[in-house]
Write a protein that holds these residues in place. Sequence first.
Motif, short mmCIF file in Angstrom:
data_model
loop_
_atom_site.label_atom_id
_atom_site.label_comp_id
_atom_site.label_asym_id
_atom_site.label_seq_id
_atom_site.Cartn_x
_atom_site.Cartn_y
_atom_site.Cartn_z
N TYR A 47 -5.13 -15.04 4.54
CA TYR A 47 -4.94 -13.88 4.17
C TYR A 47 -5.25 -12.74 3.38
CZ TYR A 47 -1.26 -14.93 7.95
OH TYR A 47 -0.65 -15.25 9.24
N GLY A 48 -6.39 -13.36 2.75
CA GLY A 48 -7.39 -12.88 2.35
C GLY A 48 -8.60 -11.45 2.71
N ALA A 49 -9.62 -11.23 1.02
CA ALA A 49 -10.36 -9.89 1.87
C ALA A 49 -10.16 -9.71 3.78
CB ALA A 49 -11.56 -10.34 1.40
N ARG A 50 -10.60 -10.32 3.79
CA ARG A 50 -11.40 -10.91 5.45
C ARG A 50 -10.03 -10.39 6.35
NH1 ARG A 50 -11.98 -14.76 9.28
NH2 ARG A 50 -12.24 -14.67 11.13
N TRP A 51 -8.69 -11.25 5.70
CA TRP A 51 -8.12 -9.66 6.88
C TRP A 51 -7.62 -9.00 6.89
CZ3 TRP A 51 -5.18 -10.10 10.26
CH2 TRP A 51 -3.90 -9.65 10.87
N ARG A 52 -7.66 -8.49 5.76
CA ARG A 52 -7.07 -6.78 5.28
C ARG A 52 -8.20 -6.38 6.20
NH1 ARG A 52 -6.46 -9.49 0.19
NH2 ARG A 52 -7.92 -8.57 -0.85
N LYS A 53 -9.39 -6.72 6.06
CA LYS A 53 -10.26 -5.75 6.73
C LYS A 53 -10.11 -5.82 8.81
CE LYS A 53 -14.58 -6.42 3.87
NZ LYS A 53 -15.43 -6.98 3.40
N ILE A 54 -9.72 -7.08 8.81
CA ILE A 54 -9.43 -7.26 10.33
C ILE A 54 -8.42 -6.49 10.80
CG2 ILE A 54 -8.61 -8.84 11.83
CD1 ILE A 54 -10.71 -10.81 10.42
N ARG A 55 -7.38 -6.39 9.16
CA ARG A 55 -5.92 -5.81 10.03
C ARG A 55 -6.33 -4.42 10.56
NH1 ARG A 55 -2.11 -3.23 7.15
NH2 ARG A 55 0.25 -3.57 7.40
N ALA A 56 -6.85 -3.54 8.74
CA ALA A 56 -7.17 -2.26 9.09
C ALA A 56 -7.88 -1.97 9.98
CB ALA A 56 -8.19 -1.97 7.51
N ALA A 57 -8.91 -2.73 10.65
CA ALA A 57 -9.90 -2.56 11.80
C ALA A 57 -8.45 -2.44 13.35
CB ALA A 57 -10.57 -2.96 12.18
N TYR A 58 -7.48 -2.69 12.72
CA TYR A 58 -6.82 -3.12 14.08
C TYR A 58 -5.43 -1.96 13.71
CZ TYR A 58 -4.00 -5.58 17.51
OH TYR A 58 -2.57 -5.73 19.04
N ILE A 59 -5.14 -1.62 13.16
CA ILE A 59 -4.31 -0.91 12.76
C ILE A 59 -5.30 0.04 13.16
CG2 ILE A 59 -3.00 0.79 11.21
CD1 ILE A 59 -1.77 -2.13 9.64
N ALA A 60 -6.61 0.46 13.12
CA ALA A 60 -6.93 1.79 13.19
C ALA A 60 -6.86 2.07 15.15
CB ALA A 60 -8.05 1.73 13.05
N GLN A 61 -7.69 0.65 15.77
CA GLN A 61 -7.16 0.43 17.22
C GLN A 61 -5.67 1.33 18.36
OE1 GLN A 61 -8.82 -1.81 18.90
NE2 GLN A 61 -11.15 -2.09 18.33
N HIS A 62 -4.63 0.22 16.87
CA HIS A 62 -3.09 0.77 17.13
C HIS A 62 -2.48 0.65 16.47
CE1 HIS A 62 -5.00 -2.15 20.38
NE2 HIS A 62 -5.42 -2.45 19.82
N PRO A 63 -2.44 2.26 16.56
CA PRO A 63 -1.65 2.64 15.46
C PRO A 63 -0.37 3.17 15.56
CG PRO A 63 -2.91 4.29 16.28
CD PRO A 63 -3.14 3.16 16.65
N LEU A 64 0.13 2.88 16.35
CA LEU A 64 1.96 2.44 16.67
C LEU A 64 2.25 1.40 17.17
CD1 LEU A 64 2.25 5.93 18.86
CD2 LEU A 64 2.52 6.04 16.56
N CYS A 65 3.65 1.62 16.56
CA CYS A 65 4.48 -0.53 16.74
C CYS A 65 4.20 -0.18 18.42
CB CYS A 65 5.75 -0.22 16.31
SG CYS A 65 6.86 -1.51 17.45
#
Length: 125
Positions: A47-65
């Motif tokens: 869970y480093g910088a790479r994960w934070r970028k992937i997480r942000a991209a996924y949240i941008a595509q899926h902003p709701l639970c």
Amino acid sequence: MPSKPKCLCSAPGCPELTRERFCQLHAKKADKNYRKFQRDQRINKHYGARWRKIRAAYIAQHPLCEDCLEKGLTTPVAEVHHVLPLDHGGSHDFSNLHSLCKPCHSKQSALDGDRWRQTPRVYSY
């Protein structure tokens, strides 16, 4: 729907009112302490910088639970959950990720046995 009333931050001596356990300042410190002292170090390396970028991209595509959406509710995402855990061969691919709100993620983590898992101790005599 009524919101939860604010209460004092759980950090000793902090006068800030919050709807969470800690105010923003102390939440960062509590998370840092959890990662450093309580979380398994083998997990931290994923869970480093790479994960934070992937997480942000996924949240941008899926902003709701995604679980709440199935129930007809619109709740903003707070966590990104790995369907197949990294320790069990999972990856950071979008097909293995699921956006969840805090209550849904806590429920799923408890069912999976992630954070609150009580590992049996083995004693040798």
